[in-house]
Design a protein around this motif. Structure first.
Motif, mmCIF file in Angstrom:
data_model
loop_
_atom_site.group_PDB
_atom_site.id
_atom_site.type_symbol
_atom_site.label_atom_id
_atom_site.label_comp_id
_atom_site.label_asym_id
_atom_site.label_seq_id
_atom_site.Cartn_x
_atom_site.Cartn_y
_atom_site.Cartn_z
ATOM 1 N N ALA A 32 0.831 -1.217 0.000
ATOM 2 C CA ALA A 32 0.000 0.000 0.000
ATOM 3 C C ALA A 32 0.856 1.254 0.000
ATOM 4 N N ARG A 33 0.317 2.298 -0.597
ATOM 5 C CA ARG A 33 0.999 3.594 -0.559
ATOM 6 C C ARG A 33 0.970 4.124 0.871
ATOM 7 N N GLU A 34 2.043 4.812 1.235
ATOM 8 C CA GLU A 34 2.040 5.454 2.547
ATOM 9 C C GLU A 34 1.306 6.784 2.406
ATOM 10 N N LEU A 35 0.200 6.916 3.066
ATOM 11 C CA LEU A 35 -0.584 8.152 2.936
ATOM 12 C C LEU A 35 -0.785 8.752 4.322
ATOM 13 N N PRO A 36 -0.871 10.094 4.390
ATOM 14 C CA PRO A 36 -0.894 10.746 5.715
ATOM 15 C C PRO A 36 -2.023 10.259 6.625
ATOM 16 N N TRP A 37 -3.171 9.902 6.049
ATOM 17 C CA TRP A 37 -4.288 9.450 6.888
ATOM 18 C C TRP A 37 -4.164 7.966 7.227
ATOM 19 N N ARG A 38 -3.153 7.315 6.671
ATOM 20 C CA ARG A 38 -2.932 5.908 7.027
ATOM 21 C C ARG A 38 -1.847 5.755 8.077
ATOM 22 N N THR A 39 -0.863 6.649 8.053
ATOM 23 C CA THR A 39 0.262 6.489 8.980
ATOM 24 C C THR A 39 -0.143 6.888 10.396
ATOM 25 N N SER A 49 -10.178 13.037 5.747
ATOM 26 C CA SER A 49 -9.573 12.505 4.516
ATOM 27 C C SER A 49 -10.645 11.880 3.621
ATOM 28 N N GLU A 50 -11.555 11.129 4.205
ATOM 29 C CA GLU A 50 -12.573 10.476 3.367
ATOM 30 C C GLU A 50 -13.464 11.505 2.674
ATOM 31 N N ILE A 51 -13.783 12.591 3.372
ATOM 32 C CA ILE A 51 -14.622 13.620 2.736
ATOM 33 C C ILE A 51 -13.831 14.283 1.600
ATOM 34 N N MET A 52 -12.573 14.611 1.858
ATOM 35 C CA MET A 52 -11.775 15.237 0.789
ATOM 36 C C MET A 52 -11.611 14.300 -0.405
ATOM 37 N N LEU A 53 -11.455 12.997 -0.119
ATOM 38 C CA LEU A 53 -11.176 12.038 -1.193
ATOM 39 C C LEU A 53 -12.407 11.654 -2.002
ATOM 40 N N GLN A 54 -13.585 12.099 -1.540
ATOM 41 C CA GLN A 54 -14.807 11.705 -2.256
ATOM 42 C C GLN A 54 -14.794 12.122 -3.725
ATOM 43 N N ARG A 57 -8.606 13.475 -6.294
ATOM 44 C CA ARG A 57 -7.522 12.488 -6.351
ATOM 45 C C ARG A 57 -6.603 12.590 -5.131
ATOM 46 N N VAL A 58 -5.993 11.449 -4.784
ATOM 47 C CA VAL A 58 -5.122 11.379 -3.608
ATOM 48 C C VAL A 58 -4.038 12.455 -3.638
ATOM 49 N N GLU A 59 -3.368 12.595 -4.778
ATOM 50 C CA GLU A 59 -2.238 13.529 -4.838
ATOM 51 C C GLU A 59 -2.703 14.970 -4.629
ATOM 52 N N SER A 132 -23.480 6.295 3.342
ATOM 53 C CA SER A 132 -23.203 4.909 3.687
ATOM 54 C C SER A 132 -21.702 4.571 3.538
ATOM 55 N N TYR A 133 -21.096 5.022 2.434
ATOM 56 C CA TYR A 133 -19.679 4.727 2.213
ATOM 57 C C TYR A 133 -18.808 5.326 3.321
ATOM 58 N N THR A 134 -18.990 6.622 3.566
ATOM 59 C CA THR A 134 -18.124 7.305 4.533
ATOM 60 C C THR A 134 -18.325 6.749 5.941
ATOM 61 N N VAL A 150 -18.380 0.963 0.441
ATOM 62 C CA VAL A 150 -18.390 0.697 -1.002
ATOM 63 C C VAL A 150 -18.520 2.004 -1.777
ATOM 64 N N ASP A 151 -17.424 2.465 -2.329
ATOM 65 C CA ASP A 151 -17.474 3.620 -3.228
ATOM 66 C C ASP A 151 -17.333 3.093 -4.664
ATOM 67 N N GLY A 152 -17.168 3.985 -5.622
ATOM 68 C CA GLY A 152 -17.097 3.557 -7.015
ATOM 69 C C GLY A 152 -15.957 2.578 -7.279
ATOM 70 N N THR A 194 -10.987 -2.657 4.417
ATOM 71 C CA THR A 194 -11.545 -1.497 3.705
ATOM 72 C C THR A 194 -10.454 -0.787 2.906
ATOM 73 N N GLN A 195 -9.332 -0.522 3.578
ATOM 74 C CA GLN A 195 -8.248 0.194 2.885
ATOM 75 C C GLN A 195 -7.697 -0.638 1.735
ATOM 76 N N GLY A 196 -7.642 -1.962 1.944
ATOM 77 C CA GLY A 196 -7.128 -2.854 0.894
ATOM 78 C C GLY A 196 -8.019 -2.810 -0.337
ATOM 79 N N MET A 197 -9.331 -2.831 -0.129
ATOM 80 C CA MET A 197 -10.262 -2.773 -1.264
ATOM 81 C C MET A 197 -10.128 -1.433 -1.991
ATOM 82 N N ILE A 198 -10.024 -0.358 -1.192
ATOM 83 C CA ILE A 198 -9.888 0.983 -1.789
ATOM 84 C C ILE A 198 -8.588 1.051 -2.591
ATOM 85 N N GLU A 199 -7.516 0.531 -1.993
ATOM 86 C CA GLU A 199 -6.197 0.598 -2.632
ATOM 87 C C GLU A 199 -6.170 -0.224 -3.920
HETATM 88 N N1 ADE Z 1 -10.094 7.094 -1.594
HETATM 89 C C1 ADE Z 1 -11.101 7.081 -0.711
HETATM 90 N N2 ADE Z 1 -10.669 6.727 0.508
HETATM 91 C C2 ADE Z 1 -9.337 6.526 0.413
HETATM 92 C C3 ADE Z 1 -8.327 6.151 1.327
HETATM 93 N N3 ADE Z 1 -8.607 5.946 2.605
HETATM 94 N N4 ADE Z 1 -7.063 6.036 0.862
HETATM 95 C C4 ADE Z 1 -6.799 6.269 -0.443
HETATM 96 N N5 ADE Z 1 -7.706 6.617 -1.342
HETATM 97 C C5 ADE Z 1 -8.972 6.757 -0.928
#
Ligand code: ADE
Length: 368
Positions: A32-39, A49-54, A57-59, A132-134, A150-152, A194-199
């Protein structure tokens, strides 16, 4: 049996065994990518993070996430922030109702939950802006509760994995996908699942003929890969085409200041600031007449390059004029109009990205 279960065997019937979930978890932990909301995982960080990512893009999210967390590090500070500052922190991310809902939800959390996010899917779902997703993502990632998220992207993974060819825009398909995700979700590590499915959906099981099935941990169990259907799944009914709107934007400059006005409190880009603009492609004379109607006397007018901005349901095709002159009237029919300096345009007022080509032009102009 609940009503949604009725659809489940029809839509997502080939649910893979436990080993498939283990393979996903191993893959996620290794790649998995190291992302600020994961570390550093906290409910607040996961929520923001989930609201912003809706819709983003991650970057693109990363710098906003850091800036937002620095300015508003917790729920009390978010509940208290004034709207202009909040929208400024969000400027450029678009879909501003997300920011307004964050603040509304923070106020509910202060009033009803002692300033904490509740560790309960149903309570999370009742908060403004949390669907529901968030709710599933926060519950599983931040609180370790087995809940489907479950998102897109996840829907695409599930549709391919199980060979589901139902229309993913139908609510019944989404409900069935949530059932399938819940059935797969391991009780001990729901967050990593959840993170694995998203990733996987974001980096491997991707759309547009680019799926990387050779490195996919699900490939031994994937119905779509086995049956050569990866590029045909998921199935999505045709969406209504976007409406195209021609607009003329005016950059009205007096000295070193530019006119901005506030958009109406309802509708597209509600309450944000904008450069004056009018429906249609105005020629020079019409644009000058429009400027005069707004109390501006142009002395010099310059036609600028066209620009396009794409919203979800509408596309703006813009033409623009830069006019240098002076205001003969300061009030126009109660509309909130502000003469903003370039510094204020970049640091104080939240102007939507739709205007960014012309804001950039303003910031690059020479001082008179
Ligand atoms: N997109 C939506 N949620 C995410 C997450 N937690 N990490 C990376 N991409 C995402």
């Amino acid at each position: 049996m609940s009503e949604t279960n009725v659809f489940f065997p029809v839509l997502f019937r080939d649910i893979p065994p436990r080993e498939a979930v283990s393979a996903l978890l191993d893959w996620y932990r290794a790649s998995a990518r190291e992302l600020p909301w994961r570390t550093q995982i906290t409910p607040y960080r996961v929520w923001i993070s989930e609201i912003m990512l809706q819709q983003t893009r991650v970057e693109a999210v990363k710098p906003y996430f850091h800036r937002f967390l620095e300015a508003l590090p917790d729920i009390p500070s978010l509940a208290d922030v004034d709207d202009a500052r909040l929208l400024k922190l969000w400027e450029g991310l678009g879909y501003y109702s997300r920011a307004r809902n964050l603040k509304k939800a923070a106020n509910v959390l202060m009033e009803q939950y002692g300033g904490e996010l509740p560790a309960d899917v149903q309570k999370l779902k009742k908060l403004p802006g949390i669907g529901s997703y968030t709710a599933g993502a926060i519950a599983s990632i931040a609180f370790g509760i087995p809940a489907p998220a479950v998102d897109g992207n996840v829907l695409r993974v599930l549709a391919r994995l199980t060979g589901c060819d139902a229309d993913i825009l139908r609510p019944q398909t989404r409900a069935a996908a949530e059932q399938a995700a819940l059935q797969l979700c391991p009780a001990d590590t729901p967050g990593d699942f959840t993170q694995g499915m998203i990733e996987l959906g974001a980096t491997v099981c991707v759309p547009n003929g680019e799926a990387k099935c050779s490195v996919c941990p699900f490939s031994p169990w994937c119905v779509a890969a086995r049956e050569g259907m990866v590029d045909r799944l998921p199935v999505r009914s045709a969406k209504a085409p976007r409406r195209v709107e021609d607009r003329t934007v005016l950059l009205l400059r007096e000295g070193d200041r530019y006119l901005i006005r506030r958009r109406p409190p309802k509708g597209l880009l509600a309450g944000l600031y904008e450069l004056p603009n009018e429906l249609g492609t105005l020629n020079r004379e019409e644009a000058i007449a429009f400027a005069r109607k707004n109390g501006f006397q142009p002395l010099r007018t310059e036609h600028l390059s066209p620009a396009t901005h794409i919203f979800t349901h509408v596309e703006w095709h813009m033409t623009a004029y830069l006019m240098t002159g002076y205001f003969s009237e300061t009030e126009t029919e109660g509309e909130e109009r502000i003469m903003a300096s370039r510094e204020e345009l970049s640091a104080v007022y939240a102007v939507p990205s739709a205007f960014s080509a012309y804001l950039k032009a303003i910031l690059e102009l020479e001082t008179p």
